[in-house]
Design an enzyme around this catalytic site. Structure first.
Site, PDB file in Angstrom:
ATOM      1  N   GLU A 133       8.305  67.654 -60.344  1.00 58.95           N
ATOM      2  CA  GLU A 133       7.010  68.280 -60.099  1.00 58.95           C
ATOM      3  C   GLU A 133       7.304  69.628 -59.452  1.00 58.95           C
ATOM      4  O   GLU A 133       7.701  69.708 -58.293  1.00 58.95           O
ATOM      5  CB  GLU A 133       6.233  67.355 -59.152  1.00 58.95           C
ATOM      6  CG  GLU A 133       4.827  67.756 -58.860  1.00 58.95           C
ATOM      7  CD  GLU A 133       4.201  66.797 -57.833  1.00 58.95           C
ATOM      8  OE1 GLU A 133       4.586  65.611 -57.759  1.00 58.95           O
ATOM      9  OE2 GLU A 133       3.335  67.268 -57.073  1.00 58.95           O
ATOM     10  N   ASP A 154      -1.810  70.470 -48.145  1.00 57.28           N
ATOM     11  CA  ASP A 154      -0.417  70.288 -47.746  1.00 57.28           C
ATOM     12  C   ASP A 154      -0.205  70.335 -46.249  1.00 57.28           C
ATOM     13  O   ASP A 154      -0.837  71.104 -45.539  1.00 57.28           O
ATOM     14  CB  ASP A 154       0.457  71.359 -48.424  1.00 57.28           C
ATOM     15  CG  ASP A 154       0.672  71.049 -49.891  1.00 57.28           C
ATOM     16  OD1 ASP A 154       1.148  69.935 -50.180  1.00 57.28           O
ATOM     17  OD2 ASP A 154       0.337  71.897 -50.733  1.00 57.28           O
TER      18      ASP A 154
END
Lengths: 429, 265
Positions: free
Chosen positions: B50, B61
Site C-alpha cells: 500500500e 493518521d
C-alpha cells in the site's frame, strides 16, 4: 443515508419524494450547495454525522428545544443585538448610510456564541458529556467553553500554536472557563491544523463527544447546522433595518473566514435579489505576494476538511498554508455555501489586505468609539469600498462580528503604541 | 475490477494464511529509499504494498505517519513521484495499491489518475475519506482501467452503511479495527472481529483488517478471522528509529518476516 437540508429561512418544497430547497434560484439537496459541500470523511465518522443530523432535525421541530434556545439567546447571550447607525464612520464610506449589526455586544464578544449555544444544546440532547472545538482567533473556543460551563459539559479546545501566541488573552479566558486548551504544533500551526487535530480526537472519542465545529465548513450537516444557528443575525437585521429605514438595505457586508458570520447575515436577505451580498476575505500581505487567505481570489475548487469548496492548493492538491494578520480569517478553505454563492454570482467576494483592515480598525475606533476585532475590520474596510461605490443614498449593513479586546497586543505592535506618553519622558531623564 | 487482488487473496487462502498488506508513504525517507524499503517488504513475504500518497492534511493518521508524510512532502514527493515509485515496485510478486486522501486524486483528475496508476502496474486504490455517496465519477474511471476501489468500514458502521460501502467496493473491504487514527497499539481493537463477522454476511469480497496491528502475535490473532492483515505505522516506526537506510532495511525485513510468519493459520 440521506441528510436533507431544512433551513428556516429557505422555502421548502417536496419534489419526487425528496425535499429540495430553493436558494437564489438554485437547488440544494442532500448536504450539497450546487457541486459544493457533501461529506468527505473517514467512515468511522459517518454514524456520528448521521446521529447529529437526525438530532438536529428533531430538535428544530421540538418546541421545548426551540423555547430553550430562544430563552438563552435572550437572557444569556443578550439578543437581539442592536443595529447601530455609524454616522461619523460613514463619512469615510462615501457618505452612505452605514449600520453596524452589533454581534460584538453578545456575551463573550462575538457572533460565535450563537452557534456554540445551539450545538451545546444538541450535545445534551444526544446524551454526550464532552465537547471539542477548533479555534483560530479564540472566539469560537471561548464561546464553546462558555456554553460548556453553562451546561456542565467537559470541553477541550484545539488551537494552533501560532494562534495561542497572538490570541493569548483568549487562551486564558478558555482556561478560566474550565476548558482544556491544546496547542497544535503540526503543519502551519494555525486554524487548519487545529481542525485536523479536532477531527483526530473526535474519531477516537465520538461515543461521548460532540465536535462543535465553529463555522459553516466541514462535512454535512455542519454547514447547515451552523448556518441555522447564525441565521438569527440576518433575521434580526432585516427587521431592524426596516424599522430604521423603512426599507431593505442596498448591501450587506461581512468578513469571510470559514464564513459563519457572513452566512448568518446573508441568510436574512438571500431571497431579496436587490440586496447585494458582499464578503471580504483576508488578502494578507497582498494576493500577489502569495501570503494571504484569499480563497476566491487565488484558490480553486477542491476538498478540504470534509467538504468540496474553494481551497488554496497547489497543482498537486496539497493545501497551501494561508496567512493573515487576523487569526480568524487565516484559513485556506471556506464554507461550501459561499463557494456556491460565489459561482452563481449571488454574492461577491474580494480580498482586503492586512494594512487596509488595520486602518479600518483604527478608523472605527476613533470615529465611533467601537474597537472591532481584526477579522471584523476586514468587513469595515469592505464597507468603505461599497459605500464609495454606491454613494450617499445607499443603505449598508455591516456585520460587526466581534470586538477587538483580544487583538490589542497585535494592534499595539502594528501601530507602535502601548507606552503611555509620561513613561517615555520618565525613562529619558 | 482488477484480477490481481483476487489472485493475491486466493493464493494466501490456498496456503492457509491471511494476506499480508504493508503500507509505507512514497518518498519517505526519499523516493529511491522508499522503493528499496517496499521491495524489501515484498522479499520478506508481504503480499500487497500500500503506497501512501503524502498529503498535507492527513486527518486519519497518527503521529508516525504524519511525521513521515510531512518529510516526504518536504522532500518534493508529488503525485507523479508516487506513480513513479509504484512503477518501480515488484509487481510480479505483490499487488500494488495506492492509499490516498481524496483531494490529490481529484486534483490530478480521476480518469488520468486511474489510467496512470494502471500503466504503472497498480491494481487498486484505498481512499479513506471518500464516501460511497461521493464516489460516482471515481467508480466510472476505475472501472474503465481495471483498478480496484477499496473503501473502509468501521466498528460504528451500521449494516445498512456496510451494504452501501461494499456496493461500491472491489478488491477487498478495509475494516478499521478501532475508532481512531492510524498508529501501533498494544491491542487490536475488540470491535474488529464483530465487524468482520457482520461484513462477511453482507459481501463476498475479502475483508482485511487495519489500524493498530504491529506485531506477529497481533497478525496471528487477526488472521484467525480476517482474510487480510494491514500494517502501516509499525513499518514507519522501524524506519524512524533506524540510524541509516541499511538499518531501516534490516528492521523492515525483520518486521515483515515476523508478520508473514504471524499470518499463517
Amino acid at each position: 443515508m440521506i441528510w436533507l437540508p431544512l433551513v428556516r429561512t429557505q422555502r421548502c418544497e417536496i419534489v419526487e419524494g425528496e425535499q429540495k430547497l430553493t436558494t437564489a434560484g438554485s437547488t440544494v439537496t442532500a448536504g450539497h450547495f450546487g457541486p459544493y459541500g457533501g461529506r468527505f470523511v473517514p467512515e468511522a465518522l459517518t454514524a456520528a454525522l448521521d446521529e447529529l443530523d437526525s438530532a438536529f432535525r428533531s430538535a428544530i421541530m421540538d418546541p421545548s428545544f426551540m423555547t430553550r434556545l430562544a430563552a438563552l439567546e435572550r437572557s444569556y447571550t443578550g439578543r437581539p443585538s442592536p443595529l447601530t447607525r455609524a454616522e461619523r464612520f460613514a463619512e469615510h464610506c462615501g457618505g452612505a448610510r452605514i449600520y453596524l449589526k452589533r454581534e460584538d455586544l453578545n456575551h463573550t464578544g462575538s457572533h460565535k456564541i450563537n452557534n456554540a449555544i445551539g450545538q451545546a444544546l444538541l450535545t445534551q440532547r444526544m446524551g454526550k458529556s464532552r465537547m471539542i472545538a477548533e479555534t483560530g482567533a479564540g472566539q469560537h473556543g471561548v464561546a464553546t467553553a462558555t456554553a460548556a460551563a453553562l451546561l456542565g459539559l467537559e470541553c477541550t479546545v484545539f488551537m494552533g500554536e501560532e494562534d495561542t501566541l497572538r490570541q493569548a488573552l483568549n487562551v486564558v479566558r478558555m482556561q478560566l472557563l474550565g476548558a482544556e486548551v491544546i496547542s497544535v504544533t503540526a503543519g502551519s500551526r494555525t486554524l487548519k491544523d487545529a481542525i485536523n487535530e479536532a477531527m483526530r480526537d473526535w474519531v477516537a472519542s465520538v461515543d461521548r463527544t460532540h465536535y462543535v465545529l465553529g463555522t459553516v465548513t466541514g462535512p454535512a450537516p455542519f454547514p447547515e447546522i451552523v448556518r441555522y444557528f447564525q441565521a438569527v443575525v440576518g433575521r434580526e437585521a432585516r427587521e431592524q433595518i426596516k424599522l430604521a429605514e423603512g426599507r431593505l438595505p442596498d448591501a450587506v457586508v461581512a468578513c469571510v473566514g470559514g464564513g459563519s458570520n457572513a452566512i448568518g447575515l446573508f441568510s436574512g436577505f438571500m431571497d431579496d435579489a436587490d440586496v447585494q451580498l458582499r464578503g471580504y476575505e483576508a488578502g494578507g500581505d497582498g494576493v500577489e505576494t502569495g501570503r494571504h487567505a484569499a480563497r476566491f481570489a487565488a484558490g480553486s475548487p477542491g476538498v478540504l476538511h470534509g467538504a468540496r469548496t474553494y481551497v488554496m492548493q497547489d497543482e498537486w492538491g496539497q493545501t497551501i498554508a494561508s496567512h493573515s494578520i487576523s487569526a480568524g480569517l487565516d484559513y485556506p478553505g471556506v464554507g461550501p455555501e459561499h463557494s456556491w454563492l460565489h459561482d452563481t454570482g449571488r454574492a461577491k467576494y474580494e480580498p482586503i489586505n492586512d494594512d487596509e483592515a488595520m486602518a479600518a480598525l483604527a478608523l472605527l475606533s476613533r470615529t465611533e468609539g467601537i474597537i472591532p476585532a481584526i477579522e471584523t475590520a476586514h468587513a469595515l474596510a469592505g464597507a468603505m469600498r461599497v459605500g464609495r461605490e454606491l454613494g450617499p443614498t445607499a443603505v449598508i449593513i455591516v456585520n460587526l462580528s466581534g470586538r477587538g479586546d483580544k487583538d490589542v497586543a497585535t494592534a499595539a505592535r502594528w501601530f507602535g503604541i502601548g507606552a503611555p506618553a509620561g513613561i517615555e519622558m520618565a525613562e529619558g531623564r | 475490477m482488477s484480477r490481481r487482488l483476487a489472485e493475491i487473496f486466493s493464493r494466501a487462502k490456498s496456503n492457509n494464511r491471511a494476506a499480508l498488506i504493508g503500507y509505507l508513504p512514497a518518498g519517505y525517507p526519499t523516493a529511491a529509499a522508499s522503493v528499496e524499503l517496499m521491495n524489501t517488504m515484498v522479499d520478506a513475504g508481504v503480499d500487497a504494498i500500500e503506497v501512501g500518497l503524502p498529503y498535507s492534511d492527513p486527518l486519519m493518521d497518527g503521529a508516525d505517519i504524519q511525521f513521515a508524510v510531512a518529510a516526504a512532502l518536504a522532500g518534493g514527493t508529488t503525485t507523479d513521484v508516487v506513480l513513479d515509485v509504484v512503477s518501480r515496485l515488484d509487481g510480479e510478486r505483490a499487488a500494488l495499491l495506492v492509499m490516498s486522501y481524496w483531494n490529490p486524486i481529484e486534483r490530478y483528475g480521476v480518469a488520468r489518475f486511474a489510467a496512470r496508476l494502471a500503466a504503472a502496474g497498480g491494481s487498486g486504490v484505498i481512499t479513506p475519506d471518500l464516501t460511497p455517496e461521493e464516489a460516482g465519477p471515481w467508480s466510472a474511471a476505475t472501472l474503465a482501467h481495471e483498478v480496484d476501489t477499496i473503501f473502509l468500514v468501521a466498528p460504528s458502521s451500521t449494516d445498512e452503511r456496510i451494504k452501501a460501502v461494499v456496493a461500491k467496493a472491489s478488491g477487498f473491504v478495509y475494516a478499521a479495527s478501532t475508532m481512531g487514527v492510524t498508529g501501533a497499539r498494544r491491542q487490536v481493537g475488540a470491535g474488529a472481529e464483530p465487524l468482520v463477522t457482520r461484513a462477511r454476511r453482507l459481501t463476498d469480497l475479502p475483508i482485511a483488517v487495519g489500524l493498530g496491528v504491529s506485531t506477529g502475535a497481533q497478525a496471528r490473532e487477526v488472521a484467525g478471522y480476517a482474510d487480510g492483515v494491514i500494517v502501516g505505522s509499525a513499518f514507519v516506526r522501524c524506519i524512524r528509529a533506524a540510524p541509516d537506510l541499511s538499518a531501516a532495511i534490516a528492521a523492515v525485513r525483520g518486521l515483515a518476516g515476523e508478520l508473514a510468519e504471524g499470518v499463517r493459520r
